[in-house]
Design a protein around this motif. Structure first.
Motif, PDB file in Angstrom:
ATOM      1  N   TYR A  81      -7.230  -2.316 -15.444  1.00  0.00           N
ATOM      2  CA  TYR A  81      -7.504  -0.966 -14.946  1.00  0.00           C
ATOM      3  C   TYR A  81      -7.097   0.043 -16.010  1.00  0.00           C
ATOM      4  O   TYR A  81      -5.987  -0.018 -16.545  1.00  0.00           O
ATOM      5  CB  TYR A  81      -6.719  -0.691 -13.665  1.00  0.00           C
ATOM      6  CG  TYR A  81      -7.168   0.567 -12.954  1.00  0.00           C
ATOM      7  CD1 TYR A  81      -7.994   0.502 -11.838  1.00  0.00           C
ATOM      8  CD2 TYR A  81      -6.779   1.831 -13.404  1.00  0.00           C
ATOM      9  CE1 TYR A  81      -8.424   1.652 -11.181  1.00  0.00           C
ATOM     10  CE2 TYR A  81      -7.207   2.985 -12.770  1.00  0.00           C
ATOM     11  CZ  TYR A  81      -8.017   2.883 -11.659  1.00  0.00           C
ATOM     12  OH  TYR A  81      -8.441   4.028 -11.021  1.00  0.00           O
ATOM     13  N   SER A  99      -7.180   4.319 -16.726  1.00  0.00           N
ATOM     14  CA  SER A  99      -7.320   5.614 -16.093  1.00  0.00           C
ATOM     15  C   SER A  99      -8.678   6.231 -16.386  1.00  0.00           C
ATOM     16  O   SER A  99      -9.197   6.156 -17.503  1.00  0.00           O
ATOM     17  CB  SER A  99      -6.205   6.551 -16.583  1.00  0.00           C
ATOM     18  OG  SER A  99      -6.360   7.833 -16.033  1.00  0.00           O
ATOM     19  N   SER A 100      -9.247   6.852 -15.367  1.00  0.00           N
ATOM     20  CA  SER A 100     -10.537   7.511 -15.533  1.00  0.00           C
ATOM     21  C   SER A 100     -10.484   8.602 -16.591  1.00  0.00           C
ATOM     22  O   SER A 100     -11.492   8.940 -17.207  1.00  0.00           O
ATOM     23  CB  SER A 100     -10.994   8.107 -14.200  1.00  0.00           C
ATOM     24  OG  SER A 100     -10.019   9.011 -13.697  1.00  0.00           O
ATOM     25  N   VAL A 124      -2.517   3.852 -17.411  1.00  0.00           N
ATOM     26  CA  VAL A 124      -2.759   4.993 -16.532  1.00  0.00           C
ATOM     27  C   VAL A 124      -1.871   6.152 -16.957  1.00  0.00           C
ATOM     28  O   VAL A 124      -0.712   5.946 -17.353  1.00  0.00           O
ATOM     29  CB  VAL A 124      -2.485   4.629 -15.054  1.00  0.00           C
ATOM     30  CG1 VAL A 124      -2.738   5.818 -14.137  1.00  0.00           C
ATOM     31  CG2 VAL A 124      -3.366   3.455 -14.621  1.00  0.00           C
ATOM     32  N   ASP A 148      -2.429   9.995 -24.175  1.00  0.00           N
ATOM     33  CA  ASP A 148      -3.800   9.593 -23.874  1.00  0.00           C
ATOM     34  C   ASP A 148      -4.612   9.297 -25.132  1.00  0.00           C
ATOM     35  O   ASP A 148      -5.845   9.279 -25.099  1.00  0.00           O
ATOM     36  CB  ASP A 148      -4.509  10.664 -23.054  1.00  0.00           C
ATOM     37  CG  ASP A 148      -4.624  11.995 -23.794  1.00  0.00           C
ATOM     38  OD1 ASP A 148      -4.075  12.116 -24.914  1.00  0.00           O
ATOM     39  OD2 ASP A 148      -5.260  12.914 -23.247  1.00  0.00           O
ATOM     40  N   ALA A 176      -4.585   1.073  -9.605  1.00  0.00           N
ATOM     41  CA  ALA A 176      -4.312   0.339 -10.839  1.00  0.00           C
ATOM     42  C   ALA A 176      -3.366  -0.827 -10.581  1.00  0.00           C
ATOM     43  O   ALA A 176      -3.571  -1.932 -11.083  1.00  0.00           O
ATOM     44  CB  ALA A 176      -3.715   1.287 -11.880  1.00  0.00           C
ATOM     45  N   GLU A 179      -4.806   6.772  -7.781  1.00  0.00           N
ATOM     46  CA  GLU A 179      -5.240   6.027  -8.956  1.00  0.00           C
ATOM     47  C   GLU A 179      -4.160   5.052  -9.418  1.00  0.00           C
ATOM     48  O   GLU A 179      -4.463   3.921  -9.810  1.00  0.00           O
ATOM     49  CB  GLU A 179      -5.612   6.970 -10.085  1.00  0.00           C
ATOM     50  CG  GLU A 179      -6.174   6.217 -11.286  1.00  0.00           C
ATOM     51  CD  GLU A 179      -6.841   7.125 -12.302  1.00  0.00           C
ATOM     52  OE1 GLU A 179      -7.913   6.741 -12.801  1.00  0.00           O
ATOM     53  OE2 GLU A 179      -6.295   8.202 -12.598  1.00  0.00           O
ATOM     54  N   ILE A 180      -2.912   5.478  -9.376  1.00  0.00           N
ATOM     55  CA  ILE A 180      -1.819   4.581  -9.755  1.00  0.00           C
ATOM     56  C   ILE A 180      -1.771   3.386  -8.805  1.00  0.00           C
ATOM     57  O   ILE A 180      -1.597   2.235  -9.227  1.00  0.00           O
ATOM     58  CB  ILE A 180      -0.481   5.341  -9.757  1.00  0.00           C
ATOM     59  CG1 ILE A 180      -0.493   6.425 -10.845  1.00  0.00           C
ATOM     60  CG2 ILE A 180       0.686   4.372  -9.987  1.00  0.00           C
ATOM     61  CD1 ILE A 180       0.715   7.322 -10.846  1.00  0.00           C
ATOM     62  N   ALA A 227      -1.747  11.123 -13.282  1.00  0.00           N
ATOM     63  CA  ALA A 227      -2.861  10.656 -12.455  1.00  0.00           C
ATOM     64  C   ALA A 227      -2.490  10.781 -10.982  1.00  0.00           C
ATOM     65  O   ALA A 227      -1.313  10.723 -10.621  1.00  0.00           O
ATOM     66  CB  ALA A 227      -3.193   9.207 -12.780  1.00  0.00           C
TER      67      ALA A 227
END
Length: 212
Positions: A131, A133-134, A109, A92, A121, A117-118, A113
């Motif tokens: 996209y 990842s948050s 991502v 990350d 994305a 979310e995946i 996750a």
């Protein structure tokens, strides 16, 4: 992705761990709109397979045995320009995210996750968007120049690029020539050090200029 109603998003998985690939198949295999057409455990295997399988999107791990996922992303872009790449990684750090974007990845991502979310994305990237990842908010496209170094028109062009508009479409919206849009995009690359549309999207997203 193929044209026409009901067309599936053809996915290709690249990860050197069979367990991870099996997990992705389990998480994504039941989604009606997805079709997993192949997988590879190395960059070399991936490059050999994608030209014949012609997937729409590759989910690529950063850590591969023969090359990095970043290097593979760049190679895939040269070999299959229409193929979109979504990085799925455990790393990350800002460096990995920025390197992936510069190589042409349309999203990044984290492996841990949520499935939702995946899936989001994949849908976003397959549709031509970007996209991230948050969980990567702090790593998204730290600017190499202050926002006030951009002119108002450059900012407008950046936002439209981030939203997926072509140079021609941007020219129509702003009532300028395509050559003028190209000049603004060149200035954006020079000022921000961001080469790709995905990178510009991440930059705009972090500043709240567009919605994720």
């Amino acid at each position: 992705m193929s044209e026409g109603g009901g067309a599936k998003i053809r996915l290709f998985l690249v990860d050197d761990h069979q367990l991870v690939r099996d997990g992705l198949r389990a998480r994504l295999g039941d989604i009606e709109e997805f079709e997993i057409v192949g997988e590879a455990a190395s960059g070399k295997e991936a490059l050999a397979a994608v030209e014949s399988l012609r997937p729409d999107l590759a989910l690529v791990d950063v850590g591969l045995p023969d090359m990095t996922g970043i290097e593979l992303t760049s190679a895939l872009g040269e070999r299959c320009p229409v193929l979109r790449v979504l990085i799925l990684s455990m790393y990350d750090s800002q460096g990995y995210v920025m390197s992936a974007m510069r190589a042409g990845a349309r999203g990044y991502v984290l492996k841990d996750a949520p499935s939702s979310e995946i899936i989001a994305a994949i849908r976003a990237v397959a549709a031509g968007g970007a996209y991230f990842s948050s969980a990567l908010t702090a790593a998204l496209a730290t600017p190499q120049a202050e926002d006030n170094a951009l002119t108002e028109r450059e900012r407008e062009v950046l936002i439209l690029v981030a939203q997926g508009d072509s140079n021609k479409r941007i020219a129509q919206k702003l009532d300028v020539s395509v050559r003028t849009v190209e000049t603004h995009r060149l200035n954006l690359r020079r000022k921000l050090g961001i080469e790709t549309a995905a990178g510009l999207a991440a930059y705009a997203l972090k500043r709240g200029w567009i919605k994720g």
